[in-house]
Design a protein around this motif. Sequence first.
Motif, PDB file in Angstrom:
ATOM      1  N   ARG A 128      49.297  38.163  62.261  1.00  0.00           N
ATOM      2  CA  ARG A 128      49.566  39.216  61.103  1.00  0.00           C
ATOM      3  C   ARG A 128      50.303  38.597  60.045  1.00  0.00           C
ATOM      4  N   GLU A 129      51.277  37.924  60.245  1.00  0.00           N
ATOM      5  CA  GLU A 129      52.127  37.283  59.118  1.00  0.00           C
ATOM      6  C   GLU A 129      51.382  36.422  58.108  1.00  0.00           C
ATOM      7  N   ILE A 130      50.607  35.594  58.702  1.00  0.00           N
ATOM      8  CA  ILE A 130      49.735  34.649  57.924  1.00  0.00           C
ATOM      9  C   ILE A 130      48.858  35.537  57.293  1.00  0.00           C
ATOM     10  N   TYR A 131      48.158  36.460  57.691  1.00  0.00           N
ATOM     11  CA  TYR A 131      46.899  37.319  57.064  1.00  0.00           C
ATOM     12  C   TYR A 131      47.411  37.864  55.847  1.00  0.00           C
ATOM     13  N   ALA A 132      48.841  38.502  56.051  1.00  0.00           N
ATOM     14  CA  ALA A 132      49.518  39.195  55.020  1.00  0.00           C
ATOM     15  C   ALA A 132      49.974  38.303  53.966  1.00  0.00           C
ATOM     16  N   ALA A 133      50.421  36.872  54.369  1.00  0.00           N
ATOM     17  CA  ALA A 133      50.527  36.025  53.308  1.00  0.00           C
ATOM     18  C   ALA A 133      49.456  35.519  52.423  1.00  0.00           C
ATOM     19  N   TYR A 134      48.431  35.431  53.210  1.00  0.00           N
ATOM     20  CA  TYR A 134      47.014  35.167  52.495  1.00  0.00           C
ATOM     21  C   TYR A 134      46.794  36.090  51.479  1.00  0.00           C
ATOM     22  N   VAL A 135      46.862  37.349  51.931  1.00  0.00           N
ATOM     23  CA  VAL A 135      46.451  38.616  50.900  1.00  0.00           C
ATOM     24  C   VAL A 135      47.382  38.311  49.679  1.00  0.00           C
ATOM     25  N   GLY A 136      48.761  38.015  49.807  1.00  0.00           N
ATOM     26  CA  GLY A 136      49.812  37.799  49.037  1.00  0.00           C
ATOM     27  C   GLY A 136      49.627  36.625  48.083  1.00  0.00           C
TER      28      GLY A 136
END
Length: 224
Positions: A128-136
């Motif tokens: 979940r954290e990596i997915y959000a980081a990619y969006v960021g």
Amino acid sequence: MATHVFGHMRHLDMPNQRPTSETYVLCFEGIAETGDSESLVLVQNMLKLDNQVEPDTRLYNALMLAYIAMGDPRESLLYWDDIIHSREGPTYNSIQIALRACEDAPFGERQARDIWNRLKRFEIQVTREIYAAYVGALAGQSLFDECVDLINNAEKEAGYTPDVLLLGTFHNALPDVKQEAMGKWAQKAYPKVWDAVQNLSKHAIQSYYGKAGMAYNIDRDVRA
């Protein structure tokens, strides 16, 4: 003071009191938290002269964090290159940190997409954290529509429903001129989640590259 103590440790005759790789990691993490650029240069020079310490992934992660904190994401991503060409390779934290650097790095979307494609190619589970980081990372490069598609497809692509971390990261990474539009979209698409984001406190941001705006206080903390 801590940096001076660290320097003295390097000259001790007792091996068990000399800095180890883990000591350098803790030092660079502390430098990242304090934003002390002078200490970063000083300790990194010590590391270069320290033939007792072989840099590993955690140490490179800590260096990435330090250079991100100093507003130098391009230098940070050089250590990502060191990581992916090392025998040990990246950790999940490495990936998250590198994507964070892509938010502000010039043409950072290119590096972010390369990282994303590697994850897909090697069938690495996306947290979940990596997915959000990619969006960021993409939001930091003003790729609004692409971020919307990623959020709308989060459950299909990674099994995660959009949450406070995902929407908050999208908002915080965007340039201020696009934050209002993002809020209107989020209110219509994910009203309950967006209401939860809006209930968080906020702080003003000003990046080294001139990006300004308001950021919600979401937990994006990552360690080496």
